[in-house]
Every structure is written in C-alpha cells, then in structure tokens.
Design a protein around this motif. Sequence first.
Motif, PDB file in Angstrom:
ATOM      1  N   ALA A 125       3.627  17.874  27.968  1.00 55.41           N
ATOM      2  CA  ALA A 125       4.827  17.060  27.803  1.00 55.41           C
ATOM      3  C   ALA A 125       4.475  15.623  27.448  1.00 55.41           C
ATOM      4  O   ALA A 125       5.051  15.037  26.521  1.00 55.41           O
ATOM      5  N   VAL A 126       3.539  15.053  28.174  1.00 53.17           N
ATOM      6  CA  VAL A 126       3.133  13.672  27.895  1.00 53.17           C
ATOM      7  C   VAL A 126       2.519  13.566  26.507  1.00 53.17           C
ATOM      8  O   VAL A 126       2.823  12.645  25.735  1.00 53.17           O
ATOM      9  N   GLY A 127       1.662  14.535  26.172  1.00 55.38           N
ATOM     10  CA  GLY A 127       1.033  14.508  24.860  1.00 55.38           C
ATOM     11  C   GLY A 127       2.033  14.638  23.731  1.00 55.38           C
ATOM     12  O   GLY A 127       1.911  13.977  22.692  1.00 55.38           O
ATOM     13  N   ALA A 128       3.034  15.485  23.920  1.00 63.12           N
ATOM     14  CA  ALA A 128       4.012  15.721  22.857  1.00 63.12           C
ATOM     15  C   ALA A 128       5.019  14.596  22.744  1.00 63.12           C
ATOM     16  O   ALA A 128       5.350  14.140  21.639  1.00 63.12           O
ATOM     17  N   LEU A 129       5.535  14.122  23.869  1.00 70.54           N
ATOM     18  CA  LEU A 129       6.632  13.153  23.839  1.00 70.54           C
ATOM     19  C   LEU A 129       6.154  11.717  23.659  1.00 70.54           C
ATOM     20  O   LEU A 129       6.888  10.890  23.107  1.00 70.54           O
ATOM     21  N   ARG A 130       4.942  11.432  24.084  1.00 74.54           N
ATOM     22  CA  ARG A 130       4.443  10.051  23.960  1.00 74.54           C
ATOM     23  C   ARG A 130       3.509   9.865  22.779  1.00 74.54           C
ATOM     24  O   ARG A 130       3.448   8.783  22.200  1.00 74.54           O
ATOM     25  N   HIS A 131       2.768  10.932  22.438  1.00 74.66           N
ATOM     26  CA  HIS A 131       1.732  10.771  21.411  1.00 74.66           C
ATOM     27  C   HIS A 131       1.902  11.722  20.225  1.00 74.66           C
ATOM     28  O   HIS A 131       1.032  11.758  19.359  1.00 74.66           O
ATOM     29  N   ALA A 132       2.989  12.499  20.202  1.00 74.36           N
ATOM     30  CA  ALA A 132       3.239  13.452  19.105  1.00 74.36           C
ATOM     31  C   ALA A 132       2.053  14.388  18.902  1.00 74.36           C
ATOM     32  O   ALA A 132       1.728  14.775  17.785  1.00 74.36           O
ATOM     33  N   ALA A 133       1.411  14.770  20.002  1.00 79.71           N
ATOM     34  CA  ALA A 133       0.249  15.647  19.928  1.00 79.71           C
ATOM     35  C   ALA A 133       0.631  17.118  19.881  1.00 79.71           C
ATOM     36  O   ALA A 133      -0.238  17.982  19.786  1.00 79.71           O
ATOM     37  N   ALA A 134       1.930  17.419  19.970  1.00 76.16           N
ATOM     38  CA  ALA A 134       2.436  18.788  19.912  1.00 76.16           C
ATOM     39  C   ALA A 134       3.899  18.709  19.499  1.00 76.16           C
ATOM     40  O   ALA A 134       4.500  17.622  19.535  1.00 76.16           O
ATOM     41  N   PRO A 135       4.504  19.826  19.084  1.00 80.16           N
ATOM     42  CA  PRO A 135       5.929  19.809  18.746  1.00 80.16           C
ATOM     43  C   PRO A 135       6.764  19.233  19.890  1.00 80.16           C
ATOM     44  O   PRO A 135       6.529  19.534  21.061  1.00 80.16           O
ATOM     45  N   ARG A 136       7.753  18.422  19.537  1.00 79.14           N
ATOM     46  CA  ARG A 136       8.529  17.713  20.552  1.00 79.14           C
ATOM     47  C   ARG A 136       9.269  18.668  21.482  1.00 79.14           C
ATOM     48  O   ARG A 136       9.381  18.418  22.682  1.00 79.14           O
ATOM     49  N   TRP A 137       9.779  19.778  20.935  1.00 75.74           N
ATOM     50  CA  TRP A 137      10.524  20.709  21.793  1.00 75.74           C
ATOM     51  C   TRP A 137       9.615  21.325  22.836  1.00 75.74           C
ATOM     52  O   TRP A 137      10.036  21.592  23.958  1.00 75.74           O
ATOM     53  N   LEU A 138       8.332  21.513  22.474  1.00 78.35           N
ATOM     54  CA  LEU A 138       7.383  22.021  23.467  1.00 78.35           C
ATOM     55  C   LEU A 138       7.153  20.988  24.566  1.00 78.35           C
ATOM     56  O   LEU A 138       6.891  21.341  25.718  1.00 78.35           O
ATOM     57  N   GLY A 139       7.231  19.724  24.190  1.00 81.85           N
ATOM     58  CA  GLY A 139       7.102  18.681  25.192  1.00 81.85           C
ATOM     59  C   GLY A 139       8.206  18.757  26.238  1.00 81.85           C
ATOM     60  O   GLY A 139       7.957  18.611  27.435  1.00 81.85           O
ATOM     61  N   TRP A 140       9.432  19.018  25.786  1.00 80.32           N
ATOM     62  CA  TRP A 140      10.546  19.137  26.734  1.00 80.32           C
ATOM     63  C   TRP A 140      10.414  20.394  27.586  1.00 80.32           C
ATOM     64  O   TRP A 140      10.749  20.388  28.772  1.00 80.32           O
ATOM     65  N   VAL A 141       9.928  21.484  26.994  1.00 86.76           N
ATOM     66  CA  VAL A 141       9.669  22.698  27.779  1.00 86.76           C
ATOM     67  C   VAL A 141       8.638  22.408  28.864  1.00 86.76           C
ATOM     68  O   VAL A 141       8.799  22.786  30.028  1.00 86.76           O
TER      69      VAL A 141
END
Length: 238
Positions: free
Chosen positions: A176-192
């Motif tokens: 979540a931190v990687g996706a939502l703060r650093h775009a390191a993964a799809p954003r929807w996966l960050g919320w999951v």
Amino acid sequence: MTTIASSTAHEELDARRRRVSPTSSRGWAFVGAAAGIAGVVGIQASLQIDAVYNKKYAGDADLILDRLGDYVPQLLILHFAMTGAAIMLLIFAAGLRRRLRAQAPAGSLLPDVAAGGLLLTAVATLMGAGFTTEIVFALTDDTVAIDPEFAAVVGHWIGTIPWLWVGAGLTGVAVAVGALRHAAAPRWLGWVGAVFGGITLLVGLSPLQYMAGFTGPVLILVLGLGFAFGDRRQRAGS
C-alpha cells in the motif's frame, strides 16, 4: 566533454526507463495467487476439525483422539494446503521484492518488508502443518501408539498456528505504501493492501490474532492476481 555528458545522460535515462518497466515474467504472481488459494483451502480444512472445540469432547483426551479419527481427510488437506502455501509464499516473496525494488525509491525498505511479511507467514503455515503427518499415521495404523494428551495438543495446534497470517498484513501495508506514495504498483492494489493488509495486521496484533487467517489468504490471492494482470494493463496503457 559535451559528448561524454550527453552519453552519460542517455545512459541514465535508459536505466531509469528500465527501472520503471515491470518485468515481463509474471509466474511469481500466479504462484502468489495459488498460495492464497492454498491458504483458503487450509483454513477451511482447519475450521472443520472441531475435536478440541466441541463441548462434547473438550477436556477428555480419549474422546478427542477418537474424534480426530473422523477427520483424517481434513488433516491431509490441511497438510498439503499449508505446506504448499509455505513453498509458494517463498516464491511470491522473491518475485514481489524484485517487482517493488524496480520502482520503489532507491534504498527503500519497502521491498524487504513486503517480502519479510511473506516469509513470516510461510513459517507459520509450515509449522501449522508440523504435526499432521504424525497424527494421521497414528490414527490410521493400529500398531502405532499415541498418547491421547498429544492428540489434544494437535487439535489445538492445527486450530491456531495455521491461522497466524499477520505477516501477510505487513506485506499488504508495505505494498500500500509503495503503491500510494511511490507509484511502485497499481494504485488499486495499494488500496487493497491498505484495507485488507491493515485489517489483517491489526487483528493479528490483537488478542483476536487468529482472525488474520480469514483475511490474510484472501489478501495474498488478490495481490497475486493483481500483479499478474494489473501490471500488464498498466504497461499496455503506458
């Protein structure tokens, strides 16, 4: 000097482009999804084994031993599901670490934390199946002696240890931190990861820690499928 500087700039740009491009191989992600499915199967098998939780048998080791004999199929399912999940979680951990390192900030701890959560979960699932073979052989072979008190311990063991998926919650939060703060993964996966990972982590840290066994495998299943298919769509659209 201008030529050298220009060449260096092009090399850095090419390296940056390679760094933000997801790897083409997605086998590790499918393995992660399979680990989640195996975890769900193992938890369901554990739920059915009520030898030490049914009031009719609780406190009587001999009755517990006899009752466990009715659950040999479930014990075998638990064994194969949890040991299989342990192995697949290791593969998923390695792939997830590599995937996050490709796009996380240089020197970030997130890839290692995400992988570490999966390693912790793999240990719990492997240990959760630790007594299954011994108890199954004892229940199916009259020549093998077994202490009823040990059967009671096994009943409690398989009803607790395989449920310790708190490490998966840590992985979800790291994603979540990687996706939502650093775009390191799809954003929807960050919320999951934020929702399911946060819930799994919180209940895993609480006295209700075994509840993590309900959400942890589902989280890993969704993360596996998300990295298997979500990255492809993201890359195709980029």
